[in-house]
Design a protein around this motif. Sequence first.
Motif, short mmCIF file in Angstrom:
data_model
loop_
_atom_site.label_atom_id
_atom_site.label_comp_id
_atom_site.label_asym_id
_atom_site.label_seq_id
_atom_site.Cartn_x
_atom_site.Cartn_y
_atom_site.Cartn_z
N VAL A 165 -10.32 -14.57 2.17
CA VAL A 165 -9.17 -13.65 2.35
C VAL A 165 -7.89 -14.43 2.09
O VAL A 165 -7.65 -15.46 2.72
CB VAL A 165 -9.18 -13.07 3.79
CG1 VAL A 165 -7.89 -12.33 4.08
CG2 VAL A 165 -10.38 -12.16 3.98
N SER A 166 -7.07 -13.95 1.15
CA SER A 166 -5.85 -14.69 0.81
C SER A 166 -4.64 -14.24 1.61
O SER A 166 -3.66 -14.98 1.71
CB SER A 166 -5.46 -14.51 -0.66
OG SER A 166 -6.55 -14.39 -1.44
N ARG A 167 -4.66 -13.01 2.10
CA ARG A 167 -3.52 -12.49 2.85
C ARG A 167 -4.01 -11.50 3.90
O ARG A 167 -5.02 -10.83 3.69
CB ARG A 167 -2.58 -11.72 1.92
CG ARG A 167 -1.21 -12.33 1.77
CD ARG A 167 -0.59 -11.90 0.46
NE ARG A 167 -1.22 -12.57 -0.67
CZ ARG A 167 -1.43 -12.00 -1.87
NH1 ARG A 167 -1.06 -10.77 -2.11
NH2 ARG A 167 -2.00 -12.68 -2.84
N VAL A 168 -3.27 -11.41 5.01
CA VAL A 168 -3.61 -10.45 6.05
C VAL A 168 -2.39 -9.57 6.30
O VAL A 168 -1.30 -10.07 6.60
CB VAL A 168 -4.04 -11.15 7.36
CG1 VAL A 168 -4.36 -10.11 8.43
CG2 VAL A 168 -5.24 -12.06 7.13
N MET A 212 -7.64 -12.19 -9.53
CA MET A 212 -7.58 -11.12 -8.54
C MET A 212 -7.94 -11.68 -7.17
O MET A 212 -8.56 -12.72 -7.08
CB MET A 212 -8.53 -9.97 -8.93
CG MET A 212 -8.14 -9.33 -10.25
SD MET A 212 -6.40 -8.91 -10.35
CE MET A 212 -6.43 -7.16 -10.12
N THR A 213 -7.56 -10.95 -6.14
CA THR A 213 -7.68 -11.54 -4.82
C THR A 213 -8.07 -10.50 -3.76
O THR A 213 -7.94 -9.30 -3.97
CB THR A 213 -6.34 -12.23 -4.48
OG1 THR A 213 -6.48 -12.91 -3.25
CG2 THR A 213 -5.21 -11.25 -4.35
N THR A 214 -8.56 -11.04 -2.64
CA THR A 214 -8.98 -10.18 -1.52
C THR A 214 -7.96 -10.27 -0.40
O THR A 214 -7.58 -11.37 0.02
CB THR A 214 -10.35 -10.64 -0.99
OG1 THR A 214 -11.31 -10.53 -2.04
CG2 THR A 214 -10.79 -9.80 0.19
N ALA A 215 -7.52 -9.11 0.08
CA ALA A 215 -6.62 -9.05 1.24
C ALA A 215 -7.31 -8.30 2.36
O ALA A 215 -8.24 -7.52 2.12
CB ALA A 215 -5.32 -8.34 0.85
N ALA A 216 -6.84 -8.55 3.57
CA ALA A 216 -7.36 -7.82 4.72
C ALA A 216 -6.25 -7.02 5.38
O ALA A 216 -5.10 -7.49 5.45
CB ALA A 216 -7.97 -8.79 5.72
N ILE A 217 -6.61 -5.82 5.82
CA ILE A 217 -5.69 -5.03 6.65
C ILE A 217 -6.26 -5.09 8.07
O ILE A 217 -7.40 -4.67 8.30
CB ILE A 217 -5.63 -3.57 6.16
CG1 ILE A 217 -5.06 -3.51 4.74
CG2 ILE A 217 -4.79 -2.72 7.11
CD1 ILE A 217 -5.13 -2.13 4.09
N ASP A 233 4.94 -19.00 11.58
CA ASP A 233 5.34 -19.49 10.25
C ASP A 233 4.96 -18.50 9.14
O ASP A 233 4.88 -18.87 7.97
CB ASP A 233 4.68 -20.84 9.99
CG ASP A 233 5.07 -21.85 11.05
OD1 ASP A 233 6.28 -21.93 11.37
OD2 ASP A 233 4.17 -22.52 11.60
N GLY A 234 4.70 -17.25 9.54
CA GLY A 234 4.32 -16.25 8.54
C GLY A 234 2.92 -16.45 8.01
O GLY A 234 2.56 -15.93 6.95
N VAL A 235 2.11 -17.24 8.74
CA VAL A 235 0.71 -17.46 8.35
C VAL A 235 -0.17 -17.28 9.59
O VAL A 235 0.32 -17.29 10.72
CB VAL A 235 0.47 -18.88 7.78
CG1 VAL A 235 1.20 -19.07 6.47
CG2 VAL A 235 0.85 -19.95 8.78
N VAL A 236 -1.46 -17.10 9.36
CA VAL A 236 -2.41 -17.12 10.47
C VAL A 236 -2.46 -18.56 10.98
O VAL A 236 -2.71 -19.47 10.18
CB VAL A 236 -3.82 -16.65 10.02
CG1 VAL A 236 -4.80 -16.72 11.18
CG2 VAL A 236 -3.76 -15.23 9.45
#
Length: 241
Positions: free
Chosen positions: A46-49, A1-6, A67-70
């Motif tokens: 955080v794995s995704r924003v 499982m993973t953590t995402a940020a909004i 590039d679709g990344v931070v």
Amino acid sequence: MTTAAILVAAGSGTRLGHDRPKALVALGGVPLLLHAARALAGSGCVSRVVVVAPAGHTAAVAGHFPDGVVPGSAVGVVLVPGGASRQASVAAGLAALDDDVDVVLVHDAARALATPALVRVVETAVRAGHAAVVPGLPVTDTIKEVGPADPAGAAPVRGTVDRTRLRAVQTPQGFVRATLEAAHAAGAARASDEARAATDDAGLCEALGVEVWVVPGEVDARKVTEPTDLALAELLLARRV
Ligand code: C5P
């Protein structure tokens, strides 16, 4: 499982008095939302924003994540257009989460200088078993409750609140995903109009009877709202280098 940020960045920021949405206003030459995204990515948890962009400015926002990344990280970015209220913008972000996300951090782009360490403190507290976690600082002003103002703008004092029991809360706020989704569903059913929308996600959880926990916040996580806040943020940023 993973953590995402909004990362909610869809506000107009009229009080800041700029010709562009607040999240795109520069602080030390870098837009507020990019500072905030870097802190989330730099936390290591955080794995995704999901970046919730101001309507009509999604292309400008996308340009900051070429590039679709931070930038400077491997953390992927998803862009969604925002809503008429902060609550609606968070709901738009929630709808864009992948299935493997079990913990969600909601962060204001306007709190551009919140540090990666604060992100970690909040995420760790959620993983430790608290379903809803907010950073907060003790209140230093004396707070009065007032009645309706007279035509000259003077309002009668109705009482003084015991400030030792108060905390001024910040973001990132962290949640078990299912808890935040339930809180938003209930909140949307209660009030769909902008005027009654919640100003933070923890408030929606409280309304659902969820116990919300406060962890120590930080001065740097102060929200940029007025021009003086931006000037202070410039000073805080200059102090870092
Ligand atoms: O307006 P305020 O400063 O309280 O907004 C807090 C955060 O919520 C900001 O980062 C802003 O961009 C975001 N917001 C949003 N959508 C809205 C209103 C505010 O994403 N409709």
